[in-house]
Design an enzyme around this catalytic site. Structure first.
Site, PDB file in Angstrom:
ATOM      1  N   GLU A 264       0.991  -1.193   0.087  1.00 21.49           N
ATOM      2  CA  GLU A 264       0.024   0.153  -0.041  1.00 21.49           C
ATOM      3  C   GLU A 264       0.946   1.262  -0.013  1.00 21.49           C
ATOM      4  O   GLU A 264       2.113   1.292   0.522  1.00 21.49           O
ATOM      5  CB  GLU A 264      -0.866  -0.144   1.202  1.00 21.49           C
ATOM      6  CG  GLU A 264      -1.872   1.288   1.491  1.00 21.49           C
ATOM      7  CD  GLU A 264      -2.964   1.080   0.446  1.00 21.49           C
ATOM      8  OE1 GLU A 264      -2.424   1.657  -0.892  1.00 21.49           O
ATOM      9  OE2 GLU A 264      -3.993   1.089   0.697  1.00 21.49           O
ATOM     10  N   ASP A 265       0.380   2.396  -0.620  1.00 22.14           N
ATOM     11  CA  ASP A 265       1.267   3.497  -0.829  1.00 22.14           C
ATOM     12  C   ASP A 265       1.217   4.352   0.649  1.00 22.14           C
ATOM     13  O   ASP A 265       2.346   4.832   1.372  1.00 22.14           O
ATOM     14  CB  ASP A 265       0.578   4.413  -1.841  1.00 22.14           C
ATOM     15  CG  ASP A 265      -0.686   4.900  -1.759  1.00 22.14           C
ATOM     16  OD1 ASP A 265      -1.663   4.074  -1.193  1.00 22.14           O
ATOM     17  OD2 ASP A 265      -1.161   5.571  -2.678  1.00 22.14           O
TER      18      ASP A 265
ATOM     19  N   ASP B 181      -3.599   5.588   6.286  1.00 21.11           N
ATOM     20  CA  ASP B 181      -4.264   6.597   6.745  1.00 21.11           C
ATOM     21  C   ASP B 181      -5.324   6.336   7.879  1.00 21.11           C
ATOM     22  O   ASP B 181      -5.074   5.764   9.043  1.00 21.11           O
ATOM     23  CB  ASP B 181      -4.789   7.875   5.883  1.00 21.11           C
ATOM     24  CG  ASP B 181      -5.212   9.257   6.441  1.00 21.11           C
ATOM     25  OD1 ASP B 181      -4.862   9.369   7.796  1.00 21.11           O
ATOM     26  OD2 ASP B 181      -5.162  10.092   5.756  1.00 21.11           O
TER      27      ASP B 181
ATOM     28  N   PHE C 160      -1.203  16.313   4.455  1.00 21.79           N
ATOM     29  CA  PHE C 160      -1.769  15.814   3.254  1.00 21.79           C
ATOM     30  C   PHE C 160      -0.296  15.807   2.107  1.00 21.79           C
ATOM     31  O   PHE C 160       0.196  16.898   1.742  1.00 21.79           O
ATOM     32  CB  PHE C 160      -2.807  16.770   2.410  1.00 21.79           C
ATOM     33  CG  PHE C 160      -3.410  16.070   1.429  1.00 21.79           C
ATOM     34  CD1 PHE C 160      -4.095  15.289   1.670  1.00 21.79           C
ATOM     35  CD2 PHE C 160      -2.986  16.488  -0.032  1.00 21.79           C
ATOM     36  CE1 PHE C 160      -4.827  14.414   0.417  1.00 21.79           C
ATOM     37  CE2 PHE C 160      -3.716  15.979  -1.194  1.00 21.79           C
ATOM     38  CZ  PHE C 160      -4.494  14.762  -0.770  1.00 21.79           C
TER      39      PHE C 160
ATOM     40  N   ARG D  33       1.302  12.575  -8.866  1.00 25.20           N
ATOM     41  CA  ARG D  33       1.902  11.209  -8.733  1.00 25.20           C
ATOM     42  C   ARG D  33       3.080  10.890  -9.208  1.00 25.20           C
ATOM     43  O   ARG D  33       4.015  10.037  -8.671  1.00 25.20           O
ATOM     44  CB  ARG D  33       0.816   9.999  -9.358  1.00 25.20           C
ATOM     45  CG  ARG D  33      -0.561   9.844  -8.862  1.00 25.20           C
ATOM     46  CD  ARG D  33      -1.259   8.684  -9.502  1.00 25.20           C
ATOM     47  NE  ARG D  33      -2.656   8.796  -9.428  1.00 25.20           N
ATOM     48  CZ  ARG D  33      -3.027   8.247  -8.258  1.00 25.20           C
ATOM     49  NH1 ARG D  33      -2.597   7.538  -7.400  1.00 25.20           N
ATOM     50  NH2 ARG D  33      -4.319   8.107  -8.016  1.00 25.20           N
TER      51      ARG D  33
END
Length: 185
Positions: free
Chosen positions: A104-105, A108, A157, A170
């Site tokens: 997973e990137d 959160d 963020f 990205r």
């Protein structure tokens, strides 16, 4: 449309440099290879943000493995999870009796991965573990702890190295904090 130069001016600060990312992925990949020695795990990437991390991590894990992807999201172009999970693509492999490593990137809230873990456990794998590029524990809404973490980050963020805002940023080679002026009107 945002061009590359605009993307760079939208970054408040670099949180994790390109060099730090590459070095840490090599370290974590070596640990995963050691932990899975003698096994052939299935790497499952959660699209789309995971693509750069997945490509580099799969090469850093120097053991036989199979690759797969799924797409499930709780973001719809904003900076906060909608709380609604949308399942877009399932994996292609049968995972019964197999060792699964989800890449997973960023973790959160943890809601998406919790759902994936529940779905996978119903399919009777030998094991399911999680490896994440970024872990943001301050955002956690469910009980979830990754097995492998490259970087733990503060509440901010972030974009770059696969992470996006409205499908932009990205392709930045680092992880940076996006200026709030970009997403706040």
């Amino acid at each position: 449309m945002i061009d590359k130069f605009d993307m760079l001016k939208d970054i408040e600060r670099v949180l994790v440099s390109e060099e730090e990312i590459h070095a840490r992925i090599k370290e974590v990949g070596a640990q995963i290879a050691k932990d899975y020695a003698g096994k052939c795990p299935i790497l499952v990437g959660v699209l789309k943000g995971v693509v750069p991390f997945y490509a580099e991590m799969s090469q850093a894990i120097a053991i036989p493995l199979q690759e797969d992807f799924m797409c499930i999201t709780s973001f719809e172009g904003g900076t906060q999870s909608t709380g609604k999970l949308t399942f877009r693509k399932d994996i292609d492999h049968d995972i019964e009796g197999r060792d699964v490593l989800i890449l997973e990137d960023i973790i959160d809230s943890g809601s998406t991965l919790k759902l994936i873990m529940e779905i996978f456990k119903e399919r009777n794998p030998n094991s399911v573990k999680i490896c994440t590029l970024l872990d943001k524990p301050s955002g956690r809404k469910v009980e979830l702890t990754p097995d492998y973490t490259c970087f733990t980050i503060p509440a901010a963020f972030v974009v770059g190295y696969g992470l996006d805002y409205d499908d932009y940023y990205r392709n930045l080679p680092f992880v940076g904090v996006l200026k709030p002026s970009v997403y706040q009107d």
